[in-house]
Every structure is written in structure tokens, then in C-alpha cells.
Design a protein around this motif. Structure first.
Motif, PDB file in Angstrom:
ATOM      1  N   ALA A 186      12.721 -39.337  22.222  1.00  0.00           N
ATOM      2  CA  ALA A 186      12.750 -38.613  23.509  1.00  0.00           C
ATOM      3  C   ALA A 186      13.821 -37.525  23.459  1.00  0.00           C
ATOM      4  N   PHE A 187      13.513 -36.375  24.040  1.00  0.00           N
ATOM      5  CA  PHE A 187      14.438 -35.232  24.053  1.00  0.00           C
ATOM      6  C   PHE A 187      14.494 -34.641  25.463  1.00  0.00           C
ATOM      7  N   VAL A 188      15.663 -34.108  25.815  1.00  0.00           N
ATOM      8  CA  VAL A 188      15.746 -33.338  27.058  1.00  0.00           C
ATOM      9  C   VAL A 188      15.702 -31.865  26.668  1.00  0.00           C
ATOM     10  N   VAL A 189      14.714 -31.161  27.221  1.00  0.00           N
ATOM     11  CA  VAL A 189      14.497 -29.765  26.837  1.00  0.00           C
ATOM     12  C   VAL A 189      14.670 -28.878  28.065  1.00  0.00           C
ATOM     13  N   ASP A 190      15.419 -27.794  27.885  1.00  0.00           N
ATOM     14  CA  ASP A 190      15.586 -26.813  28.957  1.00  0.00           C
ATOM     15  C   ASP A 190      14.234 -26.150  29.201  1.00  0.00           C
ATOM     16  N   ARG A 191      13.807 -26.124  30.456  1.00  0.00           N
ATOM     17  CA  ARG A 191      12.477 -25.563  30.755  1.00  0.00           C
ATOM     18  C   ARG A 191      12.370 -24.088  30.326  1.00  0.00           C
ATOM     19  N   ASN A 192      13.529 -23.392  30.325  1.00  0.00           N
ATOM     20  CA  ASN A 192      13.507 -21.964  29.971  1.00  0.00           C
ATOM     21  C   ASN A 192      13.828 -21.704  28.504  1.00  0.00           C
ATOM     22  N   ALA A 193      13.873 -22.752  27.695  1.00  0.00           N
ATOM     23  CA  ALA A 193      14.201 -22.561  26.271  1.00  0.00           C
ATOM     24  C   ALA A 193      13.117 -21.720  25.596  1.00  0.00           C
ATOM     25  N   LYS A 194      13.542 -20.997  24.548  1.00  0.00           N
ATOM     26  CA  LYS A 194      12.585 -20.211  23.772  1.00  0.00           C
ATOM     27  C   LYS A 194      11.569 -21.161  23.144  1.00  0.00           C
ATOM     28  N   GLY A 195      10.286 -20.774  23.211  1.00  0.00           N
ATOM     29  CA  GLY A 195       9.256 -21.621  22.613  1.00  0.00           C
ATOM     30  C   GLY A 195       8.621 -22.588  23.596  1.00  0.00           C
ATOM     31  N   VAL A 196       9.053 -22.573  24.873  1.00  0.00           N
ATOM     32  CA  VAL A 196       8.404 -23.407  25.905  1.00  0.00           C
ATOM     33  C   VAL A 196       7.559 -22.494  26.778  1.00  0.00           C
ATOM     34  N   SER A 197       6.272 -22.806  26.932  1.00  0.00           N
ATOM     35  CA  SER A 197       5.445 -22.005  27.837  1.00  0.00           C
ATOM     36  C   SER A 197       4.526 -22.926  28.635  1.00  0.00           C
ATOM     37  N   MET A 198       4.075 -22.416  29.767  1.00  0.00           N
ATOM     38  CA  MET A 198       3.276 -23.224  30.711  1.00  0.00           C
ATOM     39  C   MET A 198       1.942 -22.556  30.989  1.00  0.00           C
ATOM     40  N   GLY A 199       0.934 -23.366  31.171  1.00  0.00           N
ATOM     41  CA  GLY A 199      -0.313 -22.844  31.718  1.00  0.00           C
ATOM     42  C   GLY A 199      -0.154 -22.743  33.229  1.00  0.00           C
ATOM     43  N   PRO A 200      -1.200 -22.225  33.935  1.00  0.00           N
ATOM     44  CA  PRO A 200      -1.131 -22.205  35.401  1.00  0.00           C
ATOM     45  C   PRO A 200      -1.234 -23.635  35.946  1.00  0.00           C
ATOM     46  N   ALA A 201      -0.869 -23.832  37.223  1.00  0.00           N
ATOM     47  CA  ALA A 201      -0.984 -25.173  37.818  1.00  0.00           C
ATOM     48  C   ALA A 201      -2.448 -25.622  37.743  1.00  0.00           C
ATOM     49  N   GLU A 202      -2.663 -26.867  37.322  1.00  0.00           N
ATOM     50  CA  GLU A 202      -4.016 -27.443  37.199  1.00  0.00           C
ATOM     51  C   GLU A 202      -4.602 -27.638  38.612  1.00  0.00           C
ATOM     52  N   PRO A 203      -5.819 -27.111  38.876  1.00  0.00           N
ATOM     53  CA  PRO A 203      -6.397 -27.388  40.201  1.00  0.00           C
ATOM     54  C   PRO A 203      -6.788 -28.870  40.292  1.00  0.00           C
ATOM     55  N   THR A 204      -6.326 -29.565  41.312  1.00  0.00           N
ATOM     56  CA  THR A 204      -6.576 -31.007  41.411  1.00  0.00           C
ATOM     57  C   THR A 204      -7.248 -31.345  42.741  1.00  0.00           C
ATOM     58  N   MET A 205      -7.829 -32.547  42.784  1.00  0.00           N
ATOM     59  CA  MET A 205      -8.544 -33.026  43.974  1.00  0.00           C
ATOM     60  C   MET A 205      -7.581 -33.241  45.150  1.00  0.00           C
ATOM     61  N   GLY A 206      -6.419 -33.813  44.849  1.00  0.00           N
ATOM     62  CA  GLY A 206      -5.429 -34.098  45.896  1.00  0.00           C
ATOM     63  C   GLY A 206      -4.040 -33.803  45.372  1.00  0.00           C
ATOM     64  N   LEU A 207      -3.033 -34.313  46.086  1.00  0.00           N
ATOM     65  CA  LEU A 207      -1.625 -34.040  45.742  1.00  0.00           C
ATOM     66  C   LEU A 207      -1.438 -32.564  45.419  1.00  0.00           C
ATOM     67  N   LYS A 208      -1.991 -31.726  46.287  1.00  0.00           N
ATOM     68  CA  LYS A 208      -2.036 -30.291  45.960  1.00  0.00           C
ATOM     69  C   LYS A 208      -0.662 -29.640  45.943  1.00  0.00           C
ATOM     70  N   GLY A 209       0.300 -30.285  46.591  1.00  0.00           N
ATOM     71  CA  GLY A 209       1.658 -29.743  46.554  1.00  0.00           C
ATOM     72  C   GLY A 209       2.503 -30.323  45.433  1.00  0.00           C
ATOM     73  N   GLY A 210       1.900 -31.202  44.627  1.00  0.00           N
ATOM     74  CA  GLY A 210       2.641 -31.796  43.501  1.00  0.00           C
ATOM     75  C   GLY A 210       2.115 -31.214  42.207  1.00  0.00           C
ATOM     76  N   HIS A 211       2.421 -29.972  41.967  1.00  0.00           N
ATOM     77  CA  HIS A 211       1.793 -29.215  40.873  1.00  0.00           C
ATOM     78  C   HIS A 211       1.922 -29.865  39.491  1.00  0.00           C
ATOM     79  N   VAL A 212       0.819 -29.810  38.728  1.00  0.00           N
ATOM     80  CA  VAL A 212       0.827 -30.311  37.337  1.00  0.00           C
ATOM     81  C   VAL A 212       0.443 -29.182  36.375  1.00  0.00           C
ATOM     82  N   PHE A 213       1.019 -29.218  35.191  1.00  0.00           N
ATOM     83  CA  PHE A 213       0.880 -28.099  34.238  1.00  0.00           C
ATOM     84  C   PHE A 213       0.646 -28.590  32.818  1.00  0.00           C
TER      85      PHE A 213
END
Ligand SMILES: Cc1cc2nc3c(=O)[nH]c(=O)nc-3n(C[C@H](O)[C@H](O)[C@H](O)COP(=O)(O)OP(=O)(O)OC[C@H]3O[C@@H](n4cnc5c(N)ncnc54)[C@H](O)[C@@H]3O)c2cc1C
Length: 382
Positions: A186-213
Motif C-alpha cells: 500500500a502507498f500514499v500517493v499525492d493526487r497531483n503527483a506527476k503521472g496521476v490522471s483521472m477520467g471524468p466522474a463515472e455516471p452512476t444510478m445513485g449516490l450522484k454526489g459521491g463521485h467515482v473516477f
């Protein structure tokens, strides 16, 4: 009253309930309608200490018992499930550091996280490794060099709650492919570290305010002092974290189900058919009796697991039972509550359909109902 809760636990629950009713509940519909990230509540949640509710005082947390934590999560979930999912995903990340890390790492990451200055995400699942995370392929390759030991992280994590909004991500990756689960670290990684990228928030059926990526690591460098525990201890850390998390999911389920039951009771007392309140119909009375009985049974299972955790006893089996029963119960109770509201329950003008959508994922994430049954059966057949 129940045999697992004391006055201190009830006092915590009362204050969280008042806060959740006044501050969190009024924005639940808006968060769902516009898929607004529940992080809009972060300053308020931080102010009342909820972001560190799972942590000891030594690391800036509230230092409450696991039973009080259960009741707090339940109260929050009755107000807004999306907000609860953001908070419990943060708990997964901070629990991983508490369980797997050393004191230097705890001081570094937990203190700001407990005060809500930073938000965490927990990245275990991959596109082809959900129910069995040991199938993961994300790799952390060690690079020994004169500037200090480092790892290069490569791989893809999927369905990661909070990720794009987070400050740090606890990432599980293979350091020794030949050792299977015992080769995961297990590692703790800075979200803004070089080499980390995100897709857009996944559209989900519910929990619409609990974004998943989806989160991608492409040659992301991680310093060796960001590894939690020894190489190969990550899987064990993840499983311990998920034991805790399952109690919190059970609490989320009883919170959502209680909200649905309360709405249905209020509705049935005032909605009239054939000139009398629908609450007079025995068919609905029996439905209410079953809903309340199942809800109580789920709470007792959840509180038992929380009590065992608070007492330092083993609780994996009980946490799996609590999560399984509560998630299935909440599906039935929210569906019946919608049924009791008739067409109004189906309308988006009422909160019932949101509760039905929000609760559905509780049977899937942090180990599906089938996986909880496997865990329970394994202990029985041991
Ligand atoms: C909204 C949301 C938020 C999430 N947040 C996070 C997060 O923050 N961090 C994270 O790491 N993950 C997260 N997840 C991922 C989640 O934990 C996984 O989706 C879940 O573990 C199931 O994995 P899967 O989707 O790959 O399904 P699969 O593993 O493909 O399972 C498919 C079906 O097969 C069944 N199945 C699988 N194995 C068995 C078996 N041995 N016996 C019987 N049945 C079996 C499952 O129960 C399921 O019904 C999130 C998911 C969602 C939807």
C-alpha cells in the motif's frame, strides 16, 4: 435502547443527528439532481469533527467509540447518502494509514485529514479486479538509486470514490507478482503527483454526489517513505480496512432505511383512500411491522459488530453479516416505502426514488452480498 450502546455513544449520535438534519439534509435533493460533489459540505463536516470521526484523538480525530461512529454514520446517511459515501470513502483512506502506517506517516497524513483540511481516496478496485482484488495488475516497481529508494507506479484503478477531488490516494499495487496477495503493498500517493490522471466522474444510478473516477498511474514516482508498512503487507491492511468499512456501510443502510420508513409512516397517516388514511389498511400495517422488525435486526447486527470492534475483539464475520443483512434489508425497506407512497413515491418530486437508487450500490461495493456470504460461510466451515 440496546445492549451495545452507552450514554456517551447516544450523546454523539444526538449531536450528529441535529447537525445532519439542519445542515446536510436540506441540500440532499440538490446534490442528487445536479450531481453536485458532496464536498460542498466539507467545511461544515470538518467544523463538527466528522471528517476525523474514525480516528483517535492522538491523530486529531474525535476519539469516539466504534459504536458512536456507527450511530454518527447512520444519522448522516438518513440525511444524505451521497455525503455519507464521500465521508466513508475518506474513512477508508485514513483507516488504511492508521492501520498500515507508522507514527511519522500518521502524523503527516492523518492530522490534516482528520481536521478536514485534506480529503482521501482509497484505490483498490481495478477494471478486472473487483470482488477479488488479489487479481490486480497495478505494479509498483522498486528503483533503488542514490537519491533514495523510490517506486514507479503503473496501472489503472476503477470506481474510486472522491479520487479527482482528493488530496491523497491510498493505492494498492503489486511489489512481488510471484507472491499473489502477499506481494501487494500500500502507498500514499499525492493526487497531483506527476503521472496521476483521472477520467471524468463515472455516471452512476445513485449516490450522484459521491463521485467515482478511473485513476491512471503512468510512471508515477512514489518515495519509499510513502509505503505503508512492509512490502507485501498491503493486502492484509486492505482487508482490515474493509472490515471496518463494512460496519460503516451497514450503518449507512440503516440510516437510509430509517429515513424511508419514517417518510412512509408519516405519509400513511395522512394519505386517504376510500375516505380513510391508508395506515388503517392491515396490508400496509403488516408491511410496516416487517420493515421496522428488519430494520431493528440490521441495527442490532451492526451495533454488535461495532461493539466487538470497540472492544478490540475479532469482528470480520460479524461485520460481513451486518453488511449483508443491512444492505439487503435497506433494498426491501426503501422499495416498500416507495410502494406505500404510490405514484408519489415514483415521482422525482419526492425523496423516495432517490433513496431506492442510492441504496442499491450497498449490495455491491466494499464486497458484494455474494462476497459477504462467502466470508460468512468460510468461518462457518472452518
Ligand atoms: C459507486 C461505487 C463506488 C465505489 N468506490 C470504490 C472505492 O472508493 N475504492 C475502491 O477500491 N473500489 C470502489 N468501488 C468498487 C467496488 O468495490 C466494486 O465494484 C465491487 O467490489 C465489485 O467488483 P466488480 O464491480 O468488479 O464486480 P465483479 O467482481 O465483476 O462481480 C460481478 C458479480 O459476480 C459476483 N461474484 C464475484 N465473485 C464471486 C464469488 N466468488 N462468488 C459468488 N459471486 C461472485 C459479484 O457478487 C457480482 O454480482 C466502488 C464501486 C461503486 C459502484
Amino acid at each position: 435502547m440496546d445492549p451495545f450502546t452507552d450514554d456517551d455513544d447516544l450523546a454523539v449520535a444526538d449531536s450528529v443527528r441535529r447537525f445532519a438534519d439542519e445542515v446536510i439534509a436540506p441540500r440532499a435533493a440538490e446534490i442528487d439532481d445536479s450531481a453536485l460533489f458532496a464536498g460542498v459540505h466539507l467545511p461544515a463536516l470538518a467544523e463538527v469533527g466528522l471528517m476525523g470521526m474514525n480516528l483517535p484523538e492522538r491523530w486529531g480525530g474525535a476519539g469516539v467509540s466504534s459504536v458512536a461512529l456507527y450511530l454518527a454514520v447512520e444519522a448522516l446517511a438518513a440525511a444524505c447518502a451521497s455525503t455519507t459515501s464521500m465521508v466513508t470513502a475518506h474513512f477508508l483512506a485514513t483507516d488504511a494509514i492508521l492501520i498500515g502506517g507508522d507514527d511519522t506517516q500518521r502524523a503527516r497524513w492523518l492530522v490534516p485529514a482528520a481536521s478536514g483540511k485534506t480529503l482521501g481516496a482509497f484505490a483498490l478496485t481495478e477494471p478486472n479486479a473487483g470482488s477479488n482484488p488479489a487479481d490486480m495488475t497495478t505494479r509498483a516497481s522498486a528503483l533503488g538509486d542514490p537519491l533514495g529508494d523510490r517506486y514507479l507506479l503503473n496501472g489503472v484503478k476503477h470506481f474510486i470514490s472522491n479520487a479527482a477531488h482528493a488530496d491523497f490516494i491510498v493505492v494498492f499495487a503489486i511489489t512481488d507478482a510471484s507472491a499473489r496477495a502477499r506481494g501487494i503493498s500500500a502507498f500514499v500517493v499525492d493526487r497531483n503527483a506527476k503521472g496521476v490522471s483521472m477520467g471524468p466522474a463515472e455516471p452512476t444510478m445513485g449516490l450522484k454526489g459521491g463521485h467515482v473516477f478511473e485513476v491512471r498511474f503512468d510512471g508515477c514516482e512514489v518515495a519509499a517513505d510513502c509505503r505503508l508498512g512492509a512490502e507485501g503487507s498491503g493486502f492484509r491492511t486492505a482487508m482490515k480496512v474493509l472490515d471496518n468499512g463494512r460496519i460503516e456501510i451497514a450503518a449507512t443502510c440503516t440510516g437510509i432505511a430509517r429515513a424511508a420508513l419514517d417518510m412512509a409512516l408519516a405519509w400513511a397517516k395522512t394519505r386517504e383512500v376510500d375516505g380513510e388514511p391508508i395506515a388503517r389498511f392491515q396490508g400496509l400495517q403488516w408491511m410496516f411491522a416487517d420493515m421496522a422488525t428488519e430494520l431493528d435486526a440490521a441495527r442490532l447486527l451492526g451495533l454488535r459488530a461495532a461493539r466487538l470492534r470497540a472492544d478490540g475483539a475479532r469482528f470480520s464475520h460479524e461485520a460481513a453479516m451486518a453488511k449483508l443483512f443491512a444492505a439487503e434489508m435497506a433494498g426491501r425497506v426503501t422499495d416498500n416505502a416507495l410502494q406505500i407512497h404510490g405514484g408519489y413515491g415514483y415521482s422525482r418530486q419526492m425523496p423516495l426514488e432517490r433513496l431506492v437508487r442510492d441504496v442499491r450500490v450497498m449490495r455491491i461495493y466494499e464486497g458484494s452480498s455474494e462476497i459477504q456470504r462467502n466470508i460468512i460461510a468460510r468461518t462457518l466451515l472452518h
